[in-house]
Scaffold this motif. Structure first.
Motif, PDB file in Angstrom:
ATOM      1  N   UNK A   1       0.824  -1.222   0.000  1.00 55.44           N
ATOM      2  CA  UNK A   1       0.000   0.000   0.000  1.00 55.44           C
ATOM      3  C   UNK A   1       0.855   1.268   0.000  1.00 55.44           C
ATOM      4  N   UNK A   2       2.105   1.156   0.463  1.00 59.94           N
ATOM      5  CA  UNK A   2       2.963   2.338   0.646  1.00 59.94           C
ATOM      6  C   UNK A   2       3.142   3.087  -0.675  1.00 59.94           C
ATOM      7  N   UNK A   3       2.905   4.415  -0.644  1.00 57.57           N
ATOM      8  CA  UNK A   3       3.104   5.234  -1.845  1.00 57.57           C
ATOM      9  C   UNK A   3       4.404   6.043  -1.766  1.00 57.57           C
ATOM     10  N   UNK A   4       5.002   6.091  -0.568  1.00 56.06           N
ATOM     11  CA  UNK A   4       6.245   6.849  -0.399  1.00 56.06           C
ATOM     12  C   UNK A   4       6.033   8.299  -0.024  1.00 56.06           C
ATOM     13  N   UNK A   5       4.930   8.609   0.670  1.00 55.05           N
ATOM     14  CA  UNK A   5       4.611  10.010   0.994  1.00 55.05           C
ATOM     15  C   UNK A   5       5.477  10.576   2.109  1.00 55.05           C
ATOM     16  N   UNK A   6       6.120   9.703   2.881  1.00 55.17           N
ATOM     17  CA  UNK A   6       7.068  10.172   3.894  1.00 55.17           C
ATOM     18  C   UNK A   6       6.445  10.639   5.194  1.00 55.17           C
ATOM     19  N   UNK A   7       5.128  10.516   5.299  1.00 52.28           N
ATOM     20  CA  UNK A   7       4.469  10.982   6.532  1.00 52.28           C
ATOM     21  C   UNK A   7       5.023  10.232   7.754  1.00 52.28           C
TER      22      UNK A   7
ATOM     23  N   UNK B   1       7.986   9.014   8.185  1.00 53.34           N
ATOM     24  CA  UNK B   1       9.350   9.473   8.514  1.00 53.34           C
ATOM     25  C   UNK B   1       9.297  10.719   9.391  1.00 53.34           C
TER      26      UNK B   1
ATOM     27  N   UNK C   1       9.244   4.465  -1.660  1.00 56.02           N
ATOM     28  CA  UNK C   1       8.642   3.584  -0.667  1.00 56.02           C
ATOM     29  C   UNK C   1       9.379   3.788   0.645  1.00 56.02           C
TER      30      UNK C   1
ATOM     31  N   UNK D   1       0.086   4.613  13.143  1.00 58.07           N
ATOM     32  CA  UNK D   1      -1.076   5.493  13.296  1.00 58.07           C
ATOM     33  C   UNK D   1      -1.134   6.574  12.227  1.00 58.07           C
ATOM     34  N   UNK D   2       0.044   7.059  11.817  1.00 54.11           N
ATOM     35  CA  UNK D   2       0.103   8.224  10.927  1.00 54.11           C
ATOM     36  C   UNK D   2       0.092   7.869   9.447  1.00 54.11           C
ATOM     37  N   UNK D   3       0.186   6.585   9.140  1.00 50.90           N
ATOM     38  CA  UNK D   3       0.204   6.190   7.724  1.00 50.90           C
ATOM     39  C   UNK D   3      -1.183   6.363   7.116  1.00 50.90           C
ATOM     40  N   UNK D   4      -1.289   7.170   6.048  1.00 54.23           N
ATOM     41  CA  UNK D   4      -2.616   7.409   5.468  1.00 54.23           C
ATOM     42  C   UNK D   4      -3.149   6.246   4.638  1.00 54.23           C
ATOM     43  N   UNK D   5      -2.305   5.250   4.352  1.00 50.62           N
ATOM     44  CA  UNK D   5      -2.754   4.162   3.466  1.00 50.62           C
ATOM     45  C   UNK D   5      -2.635   2.770   4.107  1.00 50.62           C
ATOM     46  N   UNK D   6      -2.534   2.743   5.436  1.00 50.55           N
ATOM     47  CA  UNK D   6      -2.455   1.476   6.176  1.00 50.55           C
ATOM     48  C   UNK D   6      -1.366   0.558   5.614  1.00 50.55           C
TER      49      UNK D   6
ATOM     50  N   UNK E   1      -9.635   9.455  10.370  1.00 51.49           N
ATOM     51  CA  UNK E   1      -8.966   8.205  10.749  1.00 51.49           C
ATOM     52  C   UNK E   1      -7.589   8.444  11.378  1.00 51.49           C
ATOM     53  N   UNK E   2      -6.854   9.448  10.861  1.00 52.83           N
ATOM     54  CA  UNK E   2      -5.488   9.695  11.348  1.00 52.83           C
ATOM     55  C   UNK E   2      -5.494  10.514  12.642  1.00 52.83           C
TER      56      UNK E   2
ATOM     57  N   UNK F   1       4.330  18.978   7.978  1.00 51.02           N
ATOM     58  CA  UNK F   1       5.010  17.861   8.629  1.00 51.02           C
ATOM     59  C   UNK F   1       6.337  18.407   9.143  1.00 51.02           C
TER      60      UNK F   1
ATOM     61  N   UNK G   1       6.541  10.836  -2.513  1.00 49.58           N
ATOM     62  CA  UNK G   1       5.809  10.514  -3.743  1.00 49.58           C
ATOM     63  C   UNK G   1       4.333  10.281  -3.432  1.00 49.58           C
TER      64      UNK G   1
ATOM     65  N   UNK H   1       0.645   8.787  -5.234  1.00 50.88           N
ATOM     66  CA  UNK H   1      -0.051   8.120  -6.336  1.00 50.88           C
ATOM     67  C   UNK H   1      -1.148   7.218  -5.766  1.00 50.88           C
TER      68      UNK H   1
END
Lengths: 53, 425
Positions: free
Chosen positions: A6-12, A14, A27, A42-47, B31-32, B42, B369, B371
């Motif tokens: 599911x990871x898109x690499x948004x860095x949230x 980190x 990723x 908890x902070x990952x927007x895409x589980x 949810x977050x 951030x 990134x 998508x």
């Protein structure tokens, strides 16, 4: 720590990691500094992050 | 009236602010643990990076978002930063920046054309305001008028920066609506405090008007009774409401009420949702001791391999970086076929930055990134199905339902404003 597809690499994750243990390049990748505290989950927007039992 | 908002991103919070101000009892479920979605700050190594957006409002203090914030009484200072420069090779005929470059003002783009094409541009700038082109993509339209690759490059850099699309993916009508909005509202601005400055101000308005934001609270179902939206399910608990606003985009919203949308009459809507394509992009955040862009607006880079444009928000709000540092962020479009090759796309972006800033010292802070399920935009600009759904009382807001001609968050604000007009009159 397991990071799934599911990871898109948004860095949230980190930015919330207290150990600076996550590297991101397309990723997220948990480095050896990871202590499996699970804050990032908890902070990952895409589980995309699962704590290994 | 009782309203539930699903998702505390910008669209959700704008809706909640407006509805609570109008006297509705509003509950927002997020949810977050954080609010703001892809439009907040951030903290990272002392810098205020962002969860998505570039700490800018495409139409600055006079644009649709600024107007909306003003109407609901959200206290945000937005500083105009409408310098747009375009980096072009020094030598005519060069295809990159390797042998030197110069920056020209955005409005001087036509000086790189032949004399004949410059006259044609001058004529089109006037004539297209009355007779807007339609029925093709921007690129097809450009090629039907000119035989000049510079214009296509320039259009690709602009569309890449503003919409994270290529000029052959953008309906020409959408670009002309954007151009009209640039005349109407002017160029970009930076909110003081970055994206979070806007989010904090909206949350204050919501709190003042009795609205409640529930973070770490996931909605599992949208309740539909007698064909109408009736609230949401959170865990085992039902929250009844007359109105449900979803900030999740159309596809994810439809998944939360799949049973109610399984009838024959909804099949057209569901088929339409399958055609929606989220747009992808890469943001590279740089830290530097000296300015890299050197002005508060946008630097477009049409001759880079991947990077479309760059901004430097610390030129307006130095507090977005530690004292004496600059925060510079580049954006690059990612083609649908290249989403699976993100690492090599990132490498190309990093090489571009070396060419764009050849003699500067900087550090790469974070590469982000976007998508698929966390994209630049949930529906490509100019392609979304609007704010309504087949279920009365259920609306979709956010970057998957923006309305025409709205760049990024301006489109979000236009979509929310249109939705509120339908609901509140």
């Amino acid at each position: 720590m397991k990071i799934n597809d599911n990871c898109v690499g948004c860095g949230q994750c980190a930015s919330f990691c207290k150990k600076g243990a996550i590297e991101v390049k397309g990723k997220a990748l948990a480095t050896d500094a990871c202590v499996d505290c699970g804050v990032c989950v908890l902070y990952c927007p895409v589980k995309a992050i699962e704590v290994l039992a | 009236m009782k309203a539930v908002v699903i998702g505390a991103g910008l669209g959700g919070l704008l809706s909640a602010a407006r509805l609570s101000k109008a006297g509705c009892q509003v509950d927002i479920f997020e949810r977050l643990p954080i609010t703001g979605g892809r439009f907040t700050n951030l903290s990272y190594k002392g810098f205020q990076l962002s969860s998505g957006a570039f700490h800018i409002l495409p139409h600055g203090p006079a644009g649709p978002l600024a107007q909306f914030l003003n109407e609901v009484g959200a206290d945000v200072k937005i500083v105009r930063s409408d310098i747009i420069t375009v980096r072009v090779p020094l030598k005519k005929g060069s295809q990159d920046y390797e042998k030197g470059f110069k920056d020209i003002p955005f409005n001087d783009f036509s000086t790189l054309l032949s004399h004949k094409d410059r006259l044609k541009i001058a004529f089109l700038i006037v004539s297209t305001r009355k007779n807007r082109p339609s029925g093709s993509t921007l690129q097809t339209w450009i090629r039907s008028q000119f035989k000049d690759e510079w214009l296509v490059r320039f259009a690709d850099a602009f569309c890449g920066w503003a919409l994270s699309l290529k000029s052959d993916e953008v309906p020409v009508e959408e670009i002309f609506e954007i151009i009209e909005n640039m005349y109407r509202f002017g160029g970009p601005g930076v909110p003081i405090g970055g994206c979070k400055g806007v989010i904090d101000a909206l949350e204050s308005v919501i709190a003042e008007n009795g609205g409640k934001i529930h973070t770490e609270t996931e909605v599992s179902k949208i309740l539909v009774e007698n064909g109408k939206a009736a609230g949401v399910l959170v865990g085992a608990e039902a929250h009844k409401a007359n109105l449900v606003i979803s900030n999740l985009g159309h596809a994810a919203t439809a998944c939360l009420c799949a049973e109610a949308l399984s009838g024959e009459k909804d099949s057209g809507y569901l088929r339409r949702l399958e055609t929606l394509k989220p747009s992808a992009g890469i943001k590279i955040c740089l830290a530097a001791d000296e300015p890299l862009v050197g002005h508060s607006g946008i630097l477009l880079t049409p001759y880079a391999k991947r990077v479309n444009g760059i901004n430097e928000v610390t030129q307006v709000d130095p507090r977005l970086a530690p004292p004496g540092k600059h925060l510079t962020m580049s954006h690059q479009y990612v083609a649908p076929d290249n989403v699976k090759n993100l690492e090599s796309e990132i490498e190309l972006g990093l090489q571009d930055l070396k060419e764009i800033f050849p003699d500067k010292k900087y550090e790469t802070l974070l590469i982000q990134s976007y998508h698929d399920s966390w994209p630049v935009n949930r529906a490509a600009s100019g392609m979304d199905p609007g704010n309504e759904t087949p279920i009365p009382g259920l609306y979709v807001v956010g970057d998957g339902a923006k309305g025409k001609g709205g760049i990024e968050v301006e489109g979000v604000a236009l979509g929310v404003a249109a939705t509120m007009k339908k609901i509140l009159g």
